[in-house]
Design a protein around this motif. Structure first.
Motif, PDB file in Angstrom:
ATOM      1  N   GLY A  93       0.783  -1.221   0.000  1.00 19.88           N
ATOM      2  CA  GLY A  93       0.000   0.000   0.000  1.00 19.88           C
ATOM      3  C   GLY A  93       0.816   1.273   0.000  1.00 19.88           C
ATOM      4  O   GLY A  93       0.244   2.361   0.034  1.00 19.88           O
ATOM      5  N   THR A  94       2.128   1.196  -0.055  1.00 18.78           N
ATOM      6  CA  THR A  94       2.975   2.389  -0.039  1.00 18.78           C
ATOM      7  C   THR A  94       2.902   3.115  -1.379  1.00 18.78           C
ATOM      8  O   THR A  94       2.957   2.498  -2.432  1.00 18.78           O
ATOM      9  CB  THR A  94       4.438   2.002   0.262  1.00 18.78           C
ATOM     10  N   ILE A  95       2.796   4.438  -1.321  1.00 20.08           N
ATOM     11  CA  ILE A  95       2.754   5.272  -2.517  1.00 20.08           C
ATOM     12  C   ILE A  95       4.106   5.953  -2.657  1.00 20.08           C
ATOM     13  O   ILE A  95       4.605   6.576  -1.718  1.00 20.08           O
ATOM     14  CB  ILE A  95       1.634   6.318  -2.408  1.00 20.08           C
ATOM     15  N   ARG A  96       4.717   5.831  -3.814  1.00 21.30           N
ATOM     16  CA  ARG A  96       6.059   6.366  -4.038  1.00 21.30           C
ATOM     17  C   ARG A  96       5.960   7.658  -4.851  1.00 21.30           C
ATOM     18  O   ARG A  96       5.386   7.666  -5.929  1.00 21.30           O
ATOM     19  CB  ARG A  96       6.907   5.332  -4.775  1.00 21.30           C
ATOM     20  N   VAL A  97       6.527   8.719  -4.291  1.00 19.19           N
ATOM     21  CA  VAL A  97       6.402  10.043  -4.892  1.00 19.19           C
ATOM     22  C   VAL A  97       7.789  10.633  -5.127  1.00 19.19           C
ATOM     23  O   VAL A  97       8.644  10.607  -4.238  1.00 19.19           O
ATOM     24  CB  VAL A  97       5.580  10.991  -3.990  1.00 19.19           C
ATOM     25  N   GLY A  98       8.005  11.172  -6.321  1.00 26.16           N
ATOM     26  CA  GLY A  98       9.253  11.842  -6.639  1.00 26.16           C
ATOM     27  C   GLY A  98       9.046  13.325  -6.860  1.00 26.16           C
ATOM     28  O   GLY A  98       7.990  13.755  -7.335  1.00 26.16           O
ATOM     29  N   PHE A  99      10.039  14.112  -6.496  1.00 25.79           N
ATOM     30  CA  PHE A  99       9.974  15.556  -6.715  1.00 25.79           C
ATOM     31  C   PHE A  99      11.379  16.061  -7.029  1.00 25.79           C
ATOM     32  O   PHE A  99      12.365  15.339  -6.879  1.00 25.79           O
ATOM     33  CB  PHE A  99       9.415  16.279  -5.483  1.00 25.79           C
ATOM     34  N   ALA A 147       4.417  20.679  -2.551  1.00 23.87           N
ATOM     35  CA  ALA A 147       4.497  19.217  -2.504  1.00 23.87           C
ATOM     36  C   ALA A 147       5.588  18.757  -1.547  1.00 23.87           C
ATOM     37  O   ALA A 147       5.393  17.820  -0.761  1.00 23.87           O
ATOM     38  CB  ALA A 147       4.763  18.667  -3.910  1.00 23.87           C
ATOM     39  N   ILE A 148       6.747  19.414  -1.591  1.00 24.54           N
ATOM     40  CA  ILE A 148       7.867  19.039  -0.721  1.00 24.54           C
ATOM     41  C   ILE A 148       7.462  19.147   0.742  1.00 24.54           C
ATOM     42  O   ILE A 148       7.691  18.232   1.544  1.00 24.54           O
ATOM     43  CB  ILE A 148       9.086  19.928  -1.014  1.00 24.54           C
ATOM     44  N   VAL A 149       6.851  20.257   1.110  1.00 21.53           N
ATOM     45  CA  VAL A 149       6.477  20.480   2.511  1.00 21.53           C
ATOM     46  C   VAL A 149       5.354  19.541   2.931  1.00 21.53           C
ATOM     47  O   VAL A 149       5.366  18.981   4.039  1.00 21.53           O
ATOM     48  CB  VAL A 149       6.079  21.949   2.738  1.00 21.53           C
TER      49      VAL A 149
END
Length: 320
Positions: free
Chosen positions: A28-34, A43-45
């Motif tokens: 269930g982990t969602i992986r997010v890149g920025f 988004a970062i904060v």
């Protein structure tokens, strides 16, 4: 380029680095890149604070990148599920791989990009660019397309097409070093790097890109999901859209708190603390918005096609 086209360079396989990034993830982990740009601030904060994870009701893993095309490579390679990137990498990937590859989730930022030149370059206006050496962080990035289109509209031809304005692709830290040394005449950069060139290299801001757009609004950071992930998790994508909008409202209503939090997270990602005065000086050049500004996105897509950097596309194929 030893037989490689610009498109090959832009979307070439990330190789071992990308494979290493494809870590097994928890259920269930969602992986997010920025990207490590001020333009990705909301988004970062939101990710660092845990508020986005709380809104999604699922654990979130994050990865930082130095350029938008790398974010898109990670999406295509199933190293991440959601990415924040500049519009050019998104429209290029969408055009090359077809409708359904990506899903546009939200806007994040408008503005926050400028063309800076060294005082020693002798550049006082666009008429002085002949014979100069300029830079962006990578071929096909949003700032690269902005610079090349700016040159094209003013009658310049880049050296790679037989002209006499050289556009080099260098990482941001190298651009700073080379402008200090007088080896580069100018660069088109996102914040906070644009302001850092002013502070640390004595550069002059020739163009605030907002001045080139109607209403001074154009997308510099968008949130996009991999298409198969979005189709499998429609409610979650809607929650993410709402969460990003909440973070944008927070960033605009509490700018000092947001700026401090962005500074903390950029310091962790970059391994170096950016001075608070630098971030404060860069902040007015950035306009956070959850509006993806799709009409401007289509202009960027057309510019990329006109420059030979992307097949034709529109934002419409990013919506479903």
């Amino acid at each position: 380029m030893d037989g490689l086209t610009r498109r090959d360079v832009l979307v070439g396989a990330a190789g071992a680095a990308l494979l290493a990034a494809c870590r097994s993830r928890g259920r269930g982990t969602i992986r997010v890149g920025f990207m490590t740009n001020l333009t990705h601030g909301p988004a970062i904060v939101g990710l660092a604070s845990g508020r986005i994870a709380g809104a999604l009701g699922a654990p979130v893993e994050t990865r930082s990148f130095r350029a938008g095309p790398r974010v898109l490579e990670a999406l295509l390679g199933d190293a991440i599920d959601v990415g924040v990137a500049g519009p050019s990498a998104i429209v290029y990937t969408n055009a090359r791989h077809g409708a359904g590859t990506l899903r546009l989730v939200s806007g994040c930022c408008s503005g926050g990009a400028s063309f800076l030149v060294t005082k020693e370059s002798g550049i006082r206006g666009w008429e002085d660019l002949r014979g100069k050496t300029l830079a962006t962080t990578q071929i096909g990035t949003t700032q690269d397309i902005s610079l090349r289109q700016f040159l094209r509209q003013r009658g310049y031809v880049t050296a790679d097409h037989g002209g006499d304005v050289t556009v080099a692709a260098l990482d941001a830290a190298t651009i700073l070093t080379e402008m200090r040394r007088g080896k580069l005449d100018g660069a088109w950069m996102a914040e906070p790097w644009a302001t850092r060139l002013e502070h640390d290299a004595g550069a002059v801001r020739l163009v605030d890109e907002r001045d080139l757009w109607p209403g001074r609004r154009f997308p510099t950071a968008l949130v996009v999901a991999r298409g198969d992930f979005a189709r499998a998790h429609e409610p979650l994508v809607a929650q993410l859209r709402t969460a990003i909008a909440d973070e944008v409202r927070r960033a605009t209503s509490a700018p000092d708190d947001t700026r401090a939090a962005v500074g903390d997270e950029l310091s962790r990602a970059l391994g170096k603390r950016l001075p608070d005065a630098l971030l404060a000086a860069a902040w007015p050049f950035v306009d956070f918005t959850s509006d993806p500004l799709v009409s401007a996105l289509d202009v960027i897509a057309r510019d990329a096609t006109a420059l030979g950097l992307a097949p034709p596309s529109t934002h419409a194929t990013l919506l479903g």
